[in-house]
Design a protein around this motif. Structure first.
Motif, PDB file in Angstrom:
ATOM      1  N   GLU A 472      -6.727   7.317 -12.684  1.00 23.06           N
ATOM      2  CA  GLU A 472      -6.867   7.223 -11.306  1.00 23.06           C
ATOM      3  C   GLU A 472      -6.570   5.593 -10.821  1.00 23.06           C
ATOM      4  O   GLU A 472      -5.756   5.530  -9.732  1.00 23.06           O
ATOM      5  CB  GLU A 472      -8.155   7.646 -10.329  1.00 23.06           C
ATOM      6  N   ASN A 473      -7.315   5.107 -11.443  1.00 19.25           N
ATOM      7  CA  ASN A 473      -7.083   3.250 -10.974  1.00 19.25           C
ATOM      8  C   ASN A 473      -5.700   2.792 -10.746  1.00 19.25           C
ATOM      9  O   ASN A 473      -5.298   1.916  -9.895  1.00 19.25           O
ATOM     10  CB  ASN A 473      -7.843   2.674 -12.059  1.00 19.25           C
ATOM     11  N   PHE A 474      -4.657   3.442 -11.579  1.00 19.42           N
ATOM     12  CA  PHE A 474      -3.340   3.037 -11.777  1.00 19.42           C
ATOM     13  C   PHE A 474      -2.613   3.255 -10.486  1.00 19.42           C
ATOM     14  O   PHE A 474      -1.597   2.739 -10.099  1.00 19.42           O
ATOM     15  CB  PHE A 474      -2.566   3.219 -13.070  1.00 19.42           C
ATOM     16  N   CYS A 475      -3.209   4.421  -9.666  1.00 19.51           N
ATOM     17  CA  CYS A 475      -2.440   4.590  -8.487  1.00 19.51           C
ATOM     18  C   CYS A 475      -2.139   3.469  -7.618  1.00 19.51           C
ATOM     19  O   CYS A 475      -1.534   3.562  -6.578  1.00 19.51           O
ATOM     20  CB  CYS A 475      -3.027   5.755  -7.848  1.00 19.51           C
ATOM     21  N   TYR A 476      -3.323   2.567  -7.598  1.00 19.18           N
ATOM     22  CA  TYR A 476      -3.294   1.561  -6.576  1.00 19.18           C
ATOM     23  C   TYR A 476      -2.537   0.090  -7.217  1.00 19.18           C
ATOM     24  O   TYR A 476      -2.659  -0.903  -6.284  1.00 19.18           O
ATOM     25  CB  TYR A 476      -4.980   1.304  -6.343  1.00 19.18           C
ATOM     26  N   GLU A 477      -1.962   0.141  -8.131  1.00 17.73           N
ATOM     27  CA  GLU A 477      -1.185  -1.057  -8.346  1.00 17.73           C
ATOM     28  C   GLU A 477       0.182  -0.927  -7.961  1.00 17.73           C
ATOM     29  O   GLU A 477       0.729   0.100  -7.940  1.00 17.73           O
ATOM     30  CB  GLU A 477      -1.129  -0.935  -9.972  1.00 17.73           C
ATOM     31  N   ARG A 478       0.686  -1.973  -7.509  1.00 16.54           N
ATOM     32  CA  ARG A 478       1.877  -2.259  -6.668  1.00 16.54           C
ATOM     33  C   ARG A 478       3.088  -1.708  -7.736  1.00 16.54           C
ATOM     34  O   ARG A 478       3.939  -0.944  -7.215  1.00 16.54           O
ATOM     35  CB  ARG A 478       2.097  -3.754  -6.368  1.00 16.54           C
ATOM     36  N   GLY A 479       3.001  -2.172  -8.939  1.00 17.53           N
ATOM     37  CA  GLY A 479       4.131  -1.623  -9.883  1.00 17.53           C
ATOM     38  C   GLY A 479       4.010  -0.187  -9.913  1.00 17.53           C
ATOM     39  O   GLY A 479       5.261   0.392 -10.106  1.00 17.53           O
ATOM     40  N   VAL A 480       3.052   0.434 -10.089  1.00 17.00           N
ATOM     41  CA  VAL A 480       2.995   1.896 -10.269  1.00 17.00           C
ATOM     42  C   VAL A 480       3.439   2.498  -8.846  1.00 17.00           C
ATOM     43  O   VAL A 480       4.167   3.413  -8.574  1.00 17.00           O
ATOM     44  CB  VAL A 480       1.688   2.198 -10.638  1.00 17.00           C
ATOM     45  N   ILE A 481       3.161   2.090  -7.712  1.00 17.74           N
ATOM     46  CA  ILE A 481       3.333   2.459  -6.185  1.00 17.74           C
ATOM     47  C   ILE A 481       4.834   2.367  -6.305  1.00 17.74           C
ATOM     48  O   ILE A 481       5.523   3.289  -5.792  1.00 17.74           O
ATOM     49  CB  ILE A 481       2.673   1.780  -5.173  1.00 17.74           C
ATOM     50  N   ASP A 482       5.579   1.389  -6.845  1.00 18.97           N
ATOM     51  CA  ASP A 482       7.188   1.407  -6.736  1.00 18.97           C
ATOM     52  C   ASP A 482       7.712   2.611  -7.650  1.00 18.97           C
ATOM     53  O   ASP A 482       8.780   2.774  -7.350  1.00 18.97           O
ATOM     54  CB  ASP A 482       7.503  -0.301  -7.153  1.00 18.97           C
ATOM     55  N   LEU A 483       7.064   2.767  -8.459  1.00 17.98           N
ATOM     56  CA  LEU A 483       7.566   3.879  -9.502  1.00 17.98           C
ATOM     57  C   LEU A 483       7.454   5.176  -8.535  1.00 17.98           C
ATOM     58  O   LEU A 483       8.321   6.201  -8.862  1.00 17.98           O
ATOM     59  CB  LEU A 483       6.866   3.917 -10.757  1.00 17.98           C
ATOM     60  N   ILE A 484       6.292   5.669  -8.062  1.00 26.10           N
ATOM     61  CA  ILE A 484       5.992   6.829  -7.501  1.00 26.10           C
ATOM     62  C   ILE A 484       6.344   7.129  -5.985  1.00 26.10           C
ATOM     63  O   ILE A 484       6.356   8.114  -5.731  1.00 26.10           O
ATOM     64  CB  ILE A 484       4.357   7.452  -7.613  1.00 26.10           C
ATOM     65  N   SER A 485       6.876   5.958  -5.562  1.00 27.80           N
ATOM     66  CA  SER A 485       7.175   6.091  -4.051  1.00 27.80           C
ATOM     67  C   SER A 485       8.570   6.061  -3.898  1.00 27.80           C
ATOM     68  O   SER A 485       9.520   5.553  -4.744  1.00 27.80           O
ATOM     69  CB  SER A 485       6.628   5.077  -3.344  1.00 27.80           C
ATOM     70  N   GLY A 486       9.052   6.570  -2.741  1.00 25.03           N
ATOM     71  CA  GLY A 486      10.750   6.589  -2.681  1.00 25.03           C
ATOM     72  C   GLY A 486      10.804   7.779  -1.299  1.00 25.03           C
ATOM     73  O   GLY A 486      10.692   9.007  -1.636  1.00 25.03           O
TER      74      GLY A 486
END
Length: 642
Positions: A472-486
């Protein structure tokens, strides 16, 4: 190529199949009781467990995700057969002695640990009981399996029984996406499925409608409220609790809570109570301040159906955004592509969706591979639907065994595409997805080839939630947000200003959230210590945790499936206990290179790959270098200490 074994999603003659598999397994257990080395004892038992476990898993899964009366009727007939089989195995003294005899042969560390835990499992399964006590133990186990299924069925049918047609005027506060979920031709139809319920409680300005829906939801499967009384779970709950207590007494234990902690890292029920009461003490001042702030904002005393509504409004005011502002940036395709990319970077594996027929058109099949070849497969079932059990979970079809690769089911109840628009996920739903994939990775990345200890098998219950909460913690990393958002229309990544608002608001009302989880956990452990009325026990717990009055119609326990049909009995505290480990583990990985680092891979090697084949806490210490500290949880949860 190794075999991932596609589950048989068109089961026929399941009663015959289970009967035959259990008969075969009992014959093999008789052979194993005469063995004198690993293969002739544990090897035979592992083979039986692999094939029987597969059949049981797929039947249980289908009963939960495409429920029908006709299939459930057959499924219920298998429950006594399965219960009797495990009772026979648990009472098999020659087999027990054969396993104890393995302490005298040359075993590796994993095998020694498995033997130790298997012996303890036999002792907790009544192997020491004789005569009438042994027969009574078997009867209790059989009745518990039947009651557990009845509880789950009542919750599902009570949930499905309530619908309400409303007008557009009733839905002021809704956005287009929320309206699409409940539009049926020219009507708007409310139900008690989680995505619909949460929208109503969060956005509907109509307070009387919120009250009506809240009361319908909180009184499901009970003797009060709107849902049919024939689904009342009170008698089922009482009988489950009484039988658990009696079972523990038969085994020479004081209560079921004592029985439960035998297979966990904690040493006693009192240790659990002390842990939870400490969390309550630490979070209570902040929770009171949060509630005072919320009531001042609302301008009147709050009822339970006001909390989510005004919390969302206050959150919008403080952080200058609302939850629905995020949803357009998280269409389903982006979320899963980004999740897969995150997992690939985290552990050096590859996830790919493949075309394969399954049990429902919504289900997707994910193939997982590494540079060394296939790892396993996930059946991903995301959307809410009527004849599907609520909530989110991971369950396994099979573990790693000989040429068979692990297969997992990941199930959620989330938004679905509507009128040509993709499913858009709330951020809380994304956190849920990451959580369940954490469980799936624990199952899939195992290197243990003994079914009794592969993946999550054999892992102490208060350790099972570590990999999921860690993810769950990785959801809040900027790099991960860039991967899961669009953005679903522009493909724009989540803007920096919204990302900052999201992370700043992560621990909004964390004191209240902590109290709520501690309330459930403290009730759970206490209700399995005493045979007092379970609602009276809850009332006593609420004297420490509840900050607003509870309405008379509240029958939450009647639909608390985790405890009465989900395996968390006297173990719900595991969520908070594992959060301590997860916060500590994530901080260690983040401070030592993060995603793709040597430290991240050490988490895989020390925790995920070993499953239940070695002492869980010792493996954690090997990864972390020390025992976990509560400080990480408090910091991650935003609990401010003075």
């Amino acid at each position: 190529m190794k075999n991932t074994q596609t589950p048989n999603f068109k089961p026929e003659n399941i009663v015959h199949n289970i009967s035959q598999l259990t008969k075969d397994a009992l014959i093999k257990s008789s052979q194993a009781s005469k063995g004198n080395d690993w293969e002739s004892v544990m090897g035979i038992l592992d083979e039986s467990e692999h094939f029987l476990g597969r059949e049981m898993s797929v039947n249980s899964h289908l009963n939960a995700v495409i429920f029908s009366e006709s299939f459930n009727e057959q499924y219920e007939k298998t429950l006594p057969i399965i219960s009797n089989y495990y009772s026979e195995i648990g009472a098999n003294k020659p087999l027990y002695m054969a396993i104890k005899g393995l302490n005298n042969v040359n075993l590796n560390n994993q095998q020694k640990h498995i033997v130790k835990e298997t012996i303890r499992g036999f002792e907790l399964s009544g192997v020491g009981l004789e005569g009438k006590a042994s027969e009574r133990y078997k009867a209790i186990q059989e009745q518990l399996s039947i009651l557990s299924n009845q509880f789950s069925k009542n919750v599902l049918q009570a949930t499905n029984s309530w619908k309400k047609i409303v007008s557009l005027d009733d839905l002021k506060g809704y956005g287009k996406d929320e309206l699409l979920k409940i539009k049926d031709s020219e009507k708007y139809v409310l139900n008690l499925q989680i995505p619909v319920y949460i929208d109503l409680m969060t956005y509907a300005e109509n307070r009387s409608l919120r009250e009506e829906v809240y009361l319908a939801y909180i009184s499901r499967a009970s003797d009060v409220g709107i849902t049919p009384k024939k689904f009342d779970n009170q008698t089922v709950m009482n009988e489950i609790l009484e039988l658990r207590f009696e079972m523990a007494k038969l085994l020479g234990l004081s209560n079921y809570a004592e029985y439960s902690v035998q297979s966990k890292m904690v040493e006693s029920p009192q240790m659990v109570i002390d842990f939870l009461e400490n969390l309550i003490k630490l979070s209570l001042p902040q929770a009171k301040n949060e509630l005072n702030e919320l009531e001042a904002f609302a301008g009147h005393p709050l009822k339970p159906w006001d909390l989510m509504f005004y919390s969302e409004k206050l959150k919008q005011k403080i952080f200058d955004f609302k939850s629905s502002d995020l949803k357009p940036f998280f269409p389903e395709k982006s979320v899963f592509n980004g999740l897969f990319s995150t997992i690939e970077s985290l552990y050096g594996i590859n996830l790919e969706e493949i075309n394969e027929e399954s049990y429902h058109p919504d289900v997707r099949v994910i193939k997982i591979e590494s540079k060394d070849g296939p790892i396993g497969r996930i059946y991903l079932d995301v959307y809410a639907r009527e004849n599907k059990r609520g909530g989110a979970w991971m369950s396994d079809f099979q573990g790693l065994y000989n040429d068979a690769l692990p297969v997992a089911f990941v199930v959620c109840n989330l938004n679905s595409p509507n009128e040509g628009k993709p499913a858009l996920f709330d951020f809380d739903e994304i956190v849920t997805i990451f959580h369940e994939f954490g469980h799936a990775l624990h199952h899939l990345l195992t290197k243990v080839r003994f079914p009794c200890a592969a993946g999550i098998s054999g892992v102490p219950w208060d350790g099972v939630e570590l990999p999921s909460q860690y993810m769950e913690n990785f959801c809040y990393e900027r790099g991960v947000i860039d991967l899961i958002s669009g953005h679903w229309e522009t493909h724009e990544k989540l803007p920096d200003n919204l990302f900052k608002k999201l992370t700043d608001s992560k621990n909004f009302q964390s004191g209240l959230q902590m109290l709520r989880q501690c309330e459930f956990s403290l009730w759970d452990i206490n209700t399995h210590i005493s045979l007092d009325n379970t609602y009276k026990i809850l009332d006593k717990v609420r004297e420490k945790t509840s900050l607003i009055p509870v309405v008379n119609e509240n029958r939450f326990l009647n639909s608390f499936s985790h405890i009465f049909s989900g395996g968390y009995a006297a173990g719900y505290f595991s969520y908070k206990w594992a959060e301590v480990l997860a916060a500590d583990a994530y901080e260690h990985v983040r401070n030592n290179g993060g995603i793709g680092s040597k430290t991240a891979n050490e988490f895989r090697e020390c925790i995920l790959e070993v499953g239940g084949s070695l002492d869980f806490m010792q493996q954690y210490i090997k990864f972390r270098g020390s025992r976990p500290k509560i400080d990480g949880l408090l910091k991650a949860s935003g609990i401010q200490l003075k």
